[in-house]
Design a protein around this motif. Structure first.
Motif, PDB file in Angstrom:
ATOM      1  N   LEU A  73       0.831  -1.208   0.000  1.00 53.50           N
ATOM      2  CA  LEU A  73       0.000   0.000   0.000  1.00 53.50           C
ATOM      3  C   LEU A  73       0.868   1.260   0.000  1.00 53.50           C
ATOM      4  O   LEU A  73       1.090   1.873  -1.039  1.00 53.50           O
ATOM      5  CB  LEU A  73      -0.933  -0.032   1.210  1.00 53.50           C
ATOM      6  N   ASP A  74       1.409   1.645   1.155  1.00 59.16           N
ATOM      7  CA  ASP A  74       2.191   2.881   1.258  1.00 59.16           C
ATOM      8  C   ASP A  74       3.489   2.773   0.462  1.00 59.16           C
ATOM      9  O   ASP A  74       4.221   1.795   0.568  1.00 59.16           O
ATOM     10  CB  ASP A  74       2.520   3.165   2.729  1.00 59.16           C
ATOM     11  N   GLY A  75       3.758   3.789  -0.341  1.00 62.69           N
ATOM     12  CA  GLY A  75       4.982   3.821  -1.134  1.00 62.69           C
ATOM     13  C   GLY A  75       4.926   2.981  -2.392  1.00 62.69           C
ATOM     14  O   GLY A  75       5.878   2.961  -3.171  1.00 62.69           O
ATOM     15  N   THR A  76       3.797   2.305  -2.610  1.00 63.84           N
ATOM     16  CA  THR A  76       3.665   1.415  -3.768  1.00 63.84           C
ATOM     17  C   THR A  76       2.371   1.714  -4.512  1.00 63.84           C
ATOM     18  O   THR A  76       2.368   2.342  -5.566  1.00 63.84           O
ATOM     19  CB  THR A  76       3.709  -0.056  -3.327  1.00 63.84           C
ATOM     20  N   LEU A  77       1.254   1.265  -3.975  1.00 62.82           N
ATOM     21  CA  LEU A  77      -0.037   1.542  -4.608  1.00 62.82           C
ATOM     22  C   LEU A  77      -0.438   2.996  -4.408  1.00 62.82           C
ATOM     23  O   LEU A  77      -0.968   3.638  -5.323  1.00 62.82           O
ATOM     24  CB  LEU A  77      -1.103   0.620  -4.030  1.00 62.82           C
TER      25      LEU A  77
ATOM     26  N   SER B 254      -3.868   6.880  -8.050  1.00 64.36           N
ATOM     27  CA  SER B 254      -4.102   7.692  -9.243  1.00 64.36           C
ATOM     28  C   SER B 254      -5.141   7.058 -10.151  1.00 64.36           C
ATOM     29  O   SER B 254      -5.395   5.847 -10.112  1.00 64.36           O
ATOM     30  CB  SER B 254      -2.793   7.864 -10.019  1.00 64.36           C
ATOM     31  N   GLY B 255      -5.731   7.876 -11.008  1.00 61.44           N
ATOM     32  CA  GLY B 255      -6.683   7.382 -11.986  1.00 61.44           C
ATOM     33  C   GLY B 255      -6.067   6.361 -12.921  1.00 61.44           C
ATOM     34  O   GLY B 255      -6.698   5.372 -13.298  1.00 61.44           O
TER      35      GLY B 255
ATOM     36  N   PHE C 209      -8.936   1.855   2.405  1.00 57.94           N
ATOM     37  CA  PHE C 209      -9.713   0.944   1.562  1.00 57.94           C
ATOM     38  C   PHE C 209     -11.063   1.560   1.202  1.00 57.94           C
ATOM     39  O   PHE C 209     -11.511   1.475   0.057  1.00 57.94           O
ATOM     40  CB  PHE C 209      -9.941  -0.385   2.283  1.00 57.94           C
ATOM     41  N   ASP C 210     -11.713   2.160   2.189  1.00 58.84           N
ATOM     42  CA  ASP C 210     -13.007   2.785   1.924  1.00 58.84           C
ATOM     43  C   ASP C 210     -12.859   3.941   0.927  1.00 58.84           C
ATOM     44  O   ASP C 210     -13.692   4.121   0.034  1.00 58.84           O
ATOM     45  CB  ASP C 210     -13.625   3.290   3.226  1.00 58.84           C
ATOM     46  N   GLU C 211     -11.787   4.711   1.078  1.00 59.03           N
ATOM     47  CA  GLU C 211     -11.558   5.867   0.205  1.00 59.03           C
ATOM     48  C   GLU C 211     -11.324   5.448  -1.242  1.00 59.03           C
ATOM     49  O   GLU C 211     -11.825   6.078  -2.170  1.00 59.03           O
ATOM     50  CB  GLU C 211     -10.364   6.669   0.722  1.00 59.03           C
ATOM     51  N   ILE C 212     -10.564   4.358  -1.437  1.00 55.70           N
ATOM     52  CA  ILE C 212     -10.224   3.945  -2.799  1.00 55.70           C
ATOM     53  C   ILE C 212     -11.216   2.923  -3.360  1.00 55.70           C
ATOM     54  O   ILE C 212     -11.070   2.461  -4.494  1.00 55.70           O
ATOM     55  CB  ILE C 212      -8.785   3.400  -2.891  1.00 55.70           C
ATOM     56  N   GLY C 213     -12.212   2.543  -2.551  1.00 54.97           N
ATOM     57  CA  GLY C 213     -13.225   1.617  -3.026  1.00 54.97           C
ATOM     58  C   GLY C 213     -12.768   0.176  -3.079  1.00 54.97           C
ATOM     59  O   GLY C 213     -13.324  -0.635  -3.834  1.00 54.97           O
ATOM     60  N   TYR C 214     -11.790  -0.192  -2.255  1.00 48.37           N
ATOM     61  CA  TYR C 214     -11.301  -1.568  -2.252  1.00 48.37           C
ATOM     62  C   TYR C 214     -12.235  -2.443  -1.420  1.00 48.37           C
ATOM     63  O   TYR C 214     -12.507  -2.138  -0.252  1.00 48.37           O
ATOM     64  CB  TYR C 214      -9.876  -1.620  -1.685  1.00 48.37           C
ATOM     65  N   ARG C 215     -12.703  -3.544  -2.005  1.00 51.18           N
ATOM     66  CA  ARG C 215     -13.685  -4.401  -1.339  1.00 51.18           C
ATOM     67  C   ARG C 215     -13.234  -5.850  -1.231  1.00 51.18           C
ATOM     68  O   ARG C 215     -14.017  -6.709  -0.821  1.00 51.18           O
ATOM     69  CB  ARG C 215     -15.024  -4.351  -2.109  1.00 51.18           C
ATOM     70  N   GLY C 216     -12.004  -6.138  -1.586  1.00 49.21           N
ATOM     71  CA  GLY C 216     -11.544  -7.520  -1.587  1.00 49.21           C
ATOM     72  C   GLY C 216     -10.946  -7.950  -0.260  1.00 49.21           C
ATOM     73  O   GLY C 216     -11.036  -7.264   0.760  1.00 49.21           O
TER      74      GLY C 216
END
Length: 282
Positions: A26-30, A38-39, A70-77
Motif C-alpha cells: 500500500l504505502d509507497g507502492t499503490l 491515481s486514476g 480501503f473505503d476511500e479507494i473503493g477496495y472491497r476484496g
C-alpha cells in the motif's frame, strides 16, 4: 535482479493470464506520496481484474489503519494487514484471521534492545479490528498524520493483547535500529523495517509472505500465479514467495537487491506501468 527492463513473463496457467493474482503493497507502492491511488493506476487494476486476475492489497498497516484507505479507494476484496497478522475482508469489514504478539516476549525483546541502544520510543498496535495504536512518550507518527493514536505512558503499552510493536531511537537510523534489534532480540520476535521511522517487532516467523499464503489459499491461487509489488524490506518475504517481484524505483536498497524487476516510482504510477504491459486494456 533486473534494472528497469522487465524480465520475460510466461502465462501462469492455460487461461492465458500472465498472473492470476496481483499483490500490491500500500504505502509507497499503490499509494502516491499524497496517499491516494491515481486514476491511471485504478484503470490498470480494472483492466487486470477485468481480464480475470485478482487483486489483493498486502500492507503493514493494521486493518484498523488500512480500513479508511480501503473505503476511500473503493477496495472491497480480501487484504493482508499488519505485516501478515490479519487477513481482512474489506467489503464485509470483517477480520478473517488475527495473530497476536506474546507480550512477555515483547517486553523481554524491548529490554534486550534498550540494553544495547538506550531508551526507545515505543508504540503498540492493539489486536482486533477496533484496536487502537497506543503511542508512548516520544513516539513520532511519520505516515498517515491524520491516523488516530492514543497517547499513553510507556508502562501502559503492554496491558492489552497486541498485534505488534513499533520502535524508534532518536540517534539511530532506521536501518541500524532494525539491524541491532534483529541481532539482540531476533530469537524472540520478528523485526522488520516497514517505512521511514517504522521499525516493527512482530510474532516470530510472521511476515507478509505467511499472511499472503493464507489469503491466496482462500482465493484458490498459488505462489506461481502471483506477481507482487513493493518498496520496503518488509516486502522481501513476499517477493520470495511470489513468482515475480516488482520493486518501485523509490524502493529501499534491500528490496531492490532481490527484485525481479524495477518499475518507476509510486508517484509515477509504477504499478500501472507494469500492469498496462501485462494486461492491456481491451
Amino acid at each position: 535482479m533486473s534494472s528497469t527492463s522487465p524480465s520475460p513473463v510466461s502465462p501462469a496457467d492455460g487461461d492465458g493470464l500472465p498472473f492470476r493474482l496481483v499483490a500490491t503493497d500500500l504505502d509507497g507502492t499503490l499509494l502516491t506520496s499524497e496517499e491516494t491511488v491515481s486514476g491511471r493506476t485504478r484503470a490498470a487494476l480494472a483492466a487486470a481484474t477485468g481480464a480475470g486476475a485478482l487483486h489483493i492489497i498486502v500492507t503493514g498497516r493494521s486493518a484498523a489503519w488500512a480500513r479508511p484507505v480501503f473505503d476511500e479507494i473503493g477496495y472491497r476484496g480480501i487484504a493482508v494487514c499488519g505485516q501478515g497478522a490479519q487477513v481482512y475482508d474489506a467489503g464485509a469489514h470483517k477480520l478473517l484471521t488475527s495473530l497476536t504478539l506474546d507480550r512477555r516476549l515483547a517486553a523481554l525483546a524491548i529490554a534486550k534492545i534498550e540494553a544495547e541502544t538506550g531508551p526507545l520510543a515505543v508504540a503498540a498496535n492493539q489486536d482486533g479490528l477496533d484496536g487502537d495504536v497506543l503511542a508512548g512518550p516520544g513516539y513520532e507518527l511519520l505516515i498517515g498524520s491524520d491516523l488516530p493514536v492514543v497517547r499513553v505512558a510507556k508502562d501502559e503499552l503492554l496491558l492489552s493483547p497486541l498485534s505488534k510493536l513499533y520502535i524508534q531511537h532518536r540517534a539511530m537510523t532506521d536501518d541500524l535500529l532494525a539491524e541491532t534489534a534483529r541481532r539482540v532480540a531476533g530469537d524472540l520476535v520478528g523485526v522488520v523495517l516497514a517505512g521511514a521511522g517504522i521499525v516493527e517487532l512482530l510474532p516470530l516467523g510472521l511476515s507478509k509472505a505467511t499472511g499472503l499464503a493464507v489469503a491466496a489459499r482462500r482465493l484458490g491461487v498459488r505462489a506461481a500465479d502471483t506477481i507482487a509489488f513493493g518498496d520496503m524490506p518488509n516486502d522481501v518475504p513476499m517477493f520470495g514467495w511470489a513468482a515475480h517481484g516488482v520493486a518501485m524505483a523509490n524502493a529501499h536498497e534491500e528490496l531492490l537487491a532481490v527484485a525481479d524487476e524495477v518499475t518507476v516510482s509510486n508517484d509515477e504510477d509504477g504499478v500501472a506501468a507494469v500492469l498496462e504491459r501485462l494486461y492491456p486494456a481491451r
